[in-house]
Design an enzyme around this catalytic site. Structure first.
Site, PDB file in Angstrom:
ATOM      1  N   TYR A   1      99.398  60.976 114.352  1.00 34.93           N
ATOM      2  CA  TYR A   1     100.823  61.192 114.605  1.00 34.93           C
ATOM      3  C   TYR A   1     101.292  60.691 115.963  1.00 34.93           C
ATOM      4  O   TYR A   1     102.495  60.707 116.249  1.00 34.93           O
ATOM      5  CB  TYR A   1     101.171  62.679 114.444  1.00 34.93           C
ATOM      6  CG  TYR A   1     101.504  63.021 113.003  1.00 34.93           C
ATOM      7  CD1 TYR A   1     102.676  62.554 112.408  1.00 34.93           C
ATOM      8  CD2 TYR A   1     100.644  63.794 112.225  1.00 34.93           C
ATOM      9  CE1 TYR A   1     102.980  62.844 111.093  1.00 34.93           C
ATOM     10  CE2 TYR A   1     100.935  64.094 110.901  1.00 34.93           C
ATOM     11  CZ  TYR A   1     102.107  63.617 110.341  1.00 34.93           C
ATOM     12  OH  TYR A   1     102.406  63.902 109.036  1.00 34.93           O
TER      13      TYR A   1
ATOM     14  N   GLU B   1      77.808  73.408  97.098  1.00 37.38           N
ATOM     15  CA  GLU B   1      78.792  72.326  96.982  1.00 37.38           C
ATOM     16  C   GLU B   1      80.225  72.831  97.003  1.00 37.38           C
ATOM     17  O   GLU B   1      81.070  72.289  97.703  1.00 37.38           O
ATOM     18  CB  GLU B   1      78.554  71.533  95.686  1.00 37.38           C
ATOM     19  CG  GLU B   1      79.580  70.422  95.472  1.00 37.38           C
ATOM     20  CD  GLU B   1      79.444  69.716  94.131  1.00 37.38           C
ATOM     21  OE1 GLU B   1      80.372  68.970  93.772  1.00 37.38           O
ATOM     22  OE2 GLU B   1      78.416  69.900  93.440  1.00 37.38           O
TER      23      GLU B   1
ATOM     24  N   ASP C   1      76.694  70.859  91.579  1.00 34.05           N
ATOM     25  CA  ASP C   1      76.948  70.634  90.153  1.00 34.05           C
ATOM     26  C   ASP C   1      75.900  69.698  89.569  1.00 34.05           C
ATOM     27  O   ASP C   1      75.375  68.816  90.261  1.00 34.05           O
ATOM     28  CB  ASP C   1      78.330  70.007  89.938  1.00 34.05           C
ATOM     29  CG  ASP C   1      79.472  70.983  90.158  1.00 34.05           C
ATOM     30  OD1 ASP C   1      79.223  72.206  90.134  1.00 34.05           O
ATOM     31  OD2 ASP C   1      80.610  70.516  90.355  1.00 34.05           O
TER      32      ASP C   1
END
Length: 413
Positions: free
Chosen positions: A156, A242, A294
């Site tokens: 910014y 995870e 996963d």
């Protein structure tokens, strides 16, 4: 015998033909692994010791004066080049995939020392050269004032020039690599993302933090790891998770009270602060790190970033990687072993299959035959499953049955 979603630990375990023993017995294999790690006093190898036939580039933590000197030397070099009539350009280390390689002796990805010019007097690179100059000036100001900002703050300061944060982030990594220092040495940090809970205490900038008193949400991992000190823990292992959903279940069930551990997550793709924090914990406590991800190619890809490093930050892999993490679950072989219902097994997409095949070609995957076997099983069955698939047996199956059984049997690779 037991009610769906609220059955007892013993009933669910016995349904799988296994009985969960007392916590001390469950942790026997973990403690044996910890003892093995502590008895291994072999120092971590360095690139210099390997005498590789090619040069590599790595970075180190540098203090304020060193960083200021590096920036000023870079600017002096640019000025001298202009005065010599050779024009305005930066020598930027190449972070392209072709310049990166896996070194088996280090068990991580490293960056080869190839440098390219980034001239201002070239239509293809003039804008990037301008961004490089701007960020170099901003970092000089930050380091000189001894203050820290986030990558978003940096973006910014000049939105019109940077256009999007991805461009300012990429150049920031280029500069860290060019100056030979870690990104944190530049006083620019990522926003808080990762969280930690469990049997851990430390001081953050002098304030005492007890991670057992942080509730279900856990304690945000500090973006500036340099301010973390006095790390203390009686944990038997670190559980790397995870996803946030699994983290919440573990935290709410106070899993760390029954099985003394530290639980942390980056809520998906690992950020730099979480990777640095994990490395710091592992180095300080010398206890095993077990991973719960996963059962899909992306879970394995995320795990590989923690272990071997990422392509974007291969220049800092020595500081960011924890090579000896053990893959606890959820593994493709677990789907049948734990009788995961068919409706909870998802078909792999074409992109999933392509990602899995690409992973199979990676040197660091091929170096572990058990990983290869699991990945080949996943590709052969063309199914995947999330950690949450375990909730089909009850919301607390993860904490009361699945993880205790895996720990009890030492079922990690």
């Amino acid at each position: 015998m037991s009610k769906r979603g609220g059955g007892t630990e013993q009933a669910l375990a016995l349904a799988k033909g296994k009985k969960i023993r007392a916590a001390e017995d469950v942790l026997k294999q973990v403690k044996a692994l910890a003892a093995e790690l502590k008895s291994n006093n072999e120092a971590e190898k360095t690139l210099t010791e390997l005498n590789l036939p090619y040069n590599c580039r790595e970075v180190v933590d540098k203090d304020t004066d060193e960083v200021l000197s590096e920036i000023e030397a870079a600017i002096y070099g640019v000025a001298a080049s202009i005065m010599d009539g050779e024009g305005f350009s930066f020598d930027i280390p190449s972070r392209a995939k072709g310049n990166q390689m896996y070194v088996p002796e280090l068990d991580r990805i490293v960056l080869r020392d190839t440098v390219s010019k980034r001239p201002f007097a070239n239509t293809a690179t003039c804008r990037k050269a301008a961004i490089t100059s701007r960020i170099l000036g901003l970092v000089h100001e930050l380091v000189g004032k001894r203050i820290h900002v986030t990558k978003r703050d940096l973006f910014y300061t000049d939105v019109k020039l940077f256009e999007d944060q991805g461009q300012s982030d990429a150049v920031l990594d280029d500069l860290a690599c060019m100056l030979g220092c870690t990104r944190s040495s530049l006083n620019v940090v990522a926003s808080e993302k990762g969280v930690v809970v469990g049997r851990l205490s430390f001081r953050e900038d002098g304030d005492f933090i007890d991670c057992q008193r942080m509730g279900v949400g856990g304690k945000a991992i500090p973006p500036n790891i340099d301010k973390v000190s006095d790390i203390s823990s009686d944990a038997a292992f670190i559980l790397l998770v995870e996803k946030d959903a699994a983290f919440m279940r573990l935290a709410e069930d106070r899993f760390y009270n029954t099985y003394p551990c530290i639980i942390l997550t980056a809520k998906g793709q690992p950020d730099v602060a979480t990777r640095l924090f994990l490395k710091r914990l592992k180095s300080s406590l010398k206890i095993p790190v077990l991973a719960l991800v996963d059962s899909d190619p992306y879970g394995l890809k995320i795990l590989s970033v923690y272990m071997k490093g990422s392509m974007n930050m291969s220049y800092d892999s020595s500081n960011l990687t924890t090579p000896d993490i053990k893959w606890l679950g959820v593994r493709p072989s677990d789907l049948d072993r734990f009788n995961i219902p068919q409706q909870c097994r998802l078909p792999m997409s074409e992109e999933d299959i392509k990602t899995g095949r690409r992973l199979l070609e990676e040197d660091f995957i091929r170096a572990n035959p058990e990983w290869v076997k699991e990945l080949e099983l996943m590709l052969a069955t063309k199914v995947k499953a999330e950690i949450q698939a375990l909730s089909s047996f009850g919301f607390q199956y993860l904490t009361q049955v699945y993880l205790p059984l895996k720990l009890q049997e030492g079922d990690w690779i």
